[in-house]
Design a protein around this motif. Structure first.
Motif, short mmCIF file in Angstrom:
data_model
loop_
_atom_site.label_atom_id
_atom_site.label_comp_id
_atom_site.label_asym_id
_atom_site.label_seq_id
_atom_site.Cartn_x
_atom_site.Cartn_y
_atom_site.Cartn_z
N LEU A 187 7.66 -6.04 -13.83
CA LEU A 187 7.63 -5.03 -12.74
C LEU A 187 8.27 -3.61 -13.00
N ASN A 188 7.75 -2.53 -12.62
CA ASN A 188 8.07 -1.27 -12.70
C ASN A 188 7.53 -0.66 -11.28
N ALA A 189 7.71 0.59 -11.26
CA ALA A 189 7.38 1.48 -10.14
C ALA A 189 5.68 1.47 -10.38
N GLU A 190 5.16 1.66 -11.32
CA GLU A 190 3.62 1.82 -11.39
C GLU A 190 3.01 0.26 -11.19
N VAL A 191 3.43 -0.51 -11.60
CA VAL A 191 3.13 -1.80 -11.32
C VAL A 191 3.33 -2.25 -9.78
N ILE A 192 4.19 -1.87 -9.28
CA ILE A 192 4.30 -2.05 -7.84
C ILE A 192 3.46 -1.36 -7.08
N ALA A 193 2.99 0.04 -7.44
CA ALA A 193 2.19 0.68 -6.78
C ALA A 193 0.81 -0.04 -6.80
N ARG A 194 0.39 -0.49 -7.76
CA ARG A 194 -0.80 -1.56 -7.83
C ARG A 194 -0.78 -2.80 -6.76
N TYR A 195 0.24 -3.31 -6.58
CA TYR A 195 0.31 -4.23 -5.77
C TYR A 195 0.23 -3.80 -4.22
N LEU A 196 0.71 -2.62 -4.09
CA LEU A 196 0.71 -2.12 -2.65
C LEU A 196 -0.56 -1.63 -2.31
N LYS A 197 -1.56 -1.46 -3.06
CA LYS A 197 -2.97 -1.07 -2.81
C LYS A 197 -3.88 -2.31 -2.53
N LYS A 198 -3.26 -3.30 -2.80
CA LYS A 198 -4.30 -4.53 -2.60
C LYS A 198 -4.75 -4.78 -1.07
#
Length: 198
Positions: A187-198
């Motif tokens: 995880l990092n901020a960029e990966v978290i952002a992808r999860y939040l768009k699901k």
């Protein structure tokens, strides 16, 4: 000798300055603490793809902070998702920063004698919450957090006391993994952002 047990307690050749170690530790702790963090910046707070879900650790025993008694993390639950399901002996308190959802709690009957037993009760309770609420998890309760909104994330701040762990009662059991759990993902901020768009 007046004491009948003299032959028992006077045995042994081992000598150690254990009390002196306690005194030394108490004397040296302030200097050691000066080297530990009193403030933790966001970039110093580690992400973790955990079986319980997407976490950002704010305070943890392994982070070299001045906090000796409490571990705190932020949990991010993507839209329409849920946390893992787990149970631990220590009580837990969560603050709902963002979002809305509900918890499922299942109390357990516990017996601590020469052995430690726990058994889930039949009843599963549902507790609804929203931003600004506090969620209390009683000791040894099976629990899981659900994001009720299919479009927006949930953010929770979890605080749990280390005292149980330091007393030899670090009873933590993962019963179900969070849907997002993938040990190959870092995880990092960029990966978290992808999860939040699901």
């Amino acid at each position: 000798m007046a004491w009948g047990e003299f032959k028992a307690w006077s045995q042994g050749m081992l000598s150690q300055p254990l009390y002196q170690h306690l005194l030394d530790d108490a004397t040296e702790k302030p200097a050691r603490d000066q080297e530990r963090k009193k403030t933790v910046k966001p970039h110093e707070m580690p992400w973790e793809m955990s079986r319980q879900g997407l976490l950002k650790h704010l305070i943890n025993e392994e982070m070299n902070t001045r906090m000796d008694t409490v571990d705190v993390y932020m949990q991010i639950i993507p839209p329409g998702s849920r946390s893992g399901k787990h149970r631990h002996l220590a009580e837990e308190c969560l603050y709902v920063l963002e979002g809305e959802g509900y918890d499922l709690h299942q109390d357990c009957d516990v017996e601590i004698t020469d052995e430690y037993f726990w058994k889930p009760q039949e009843e599963v309770q549902k507790f609804e919450w929203e931003a600004g609420d506090i969620i209390y998890i009683p000791p040894n309760t099976i629990h899981q957090h659900f994001n009720a909104n299919p479009d927006k994330p949930v953010r929770l701040i979890s605080a749990i006391n280390r005292i149980y762990k330091h007393c030899g009662l670090n009873d933590l059991e993962q019963i179900e993994d969070a849907p997002e759990y993938d040990p190959s993902v870092e995880l990092n901020a960029e990966v978290i952002a992808r999860y939040l768009k699901k």
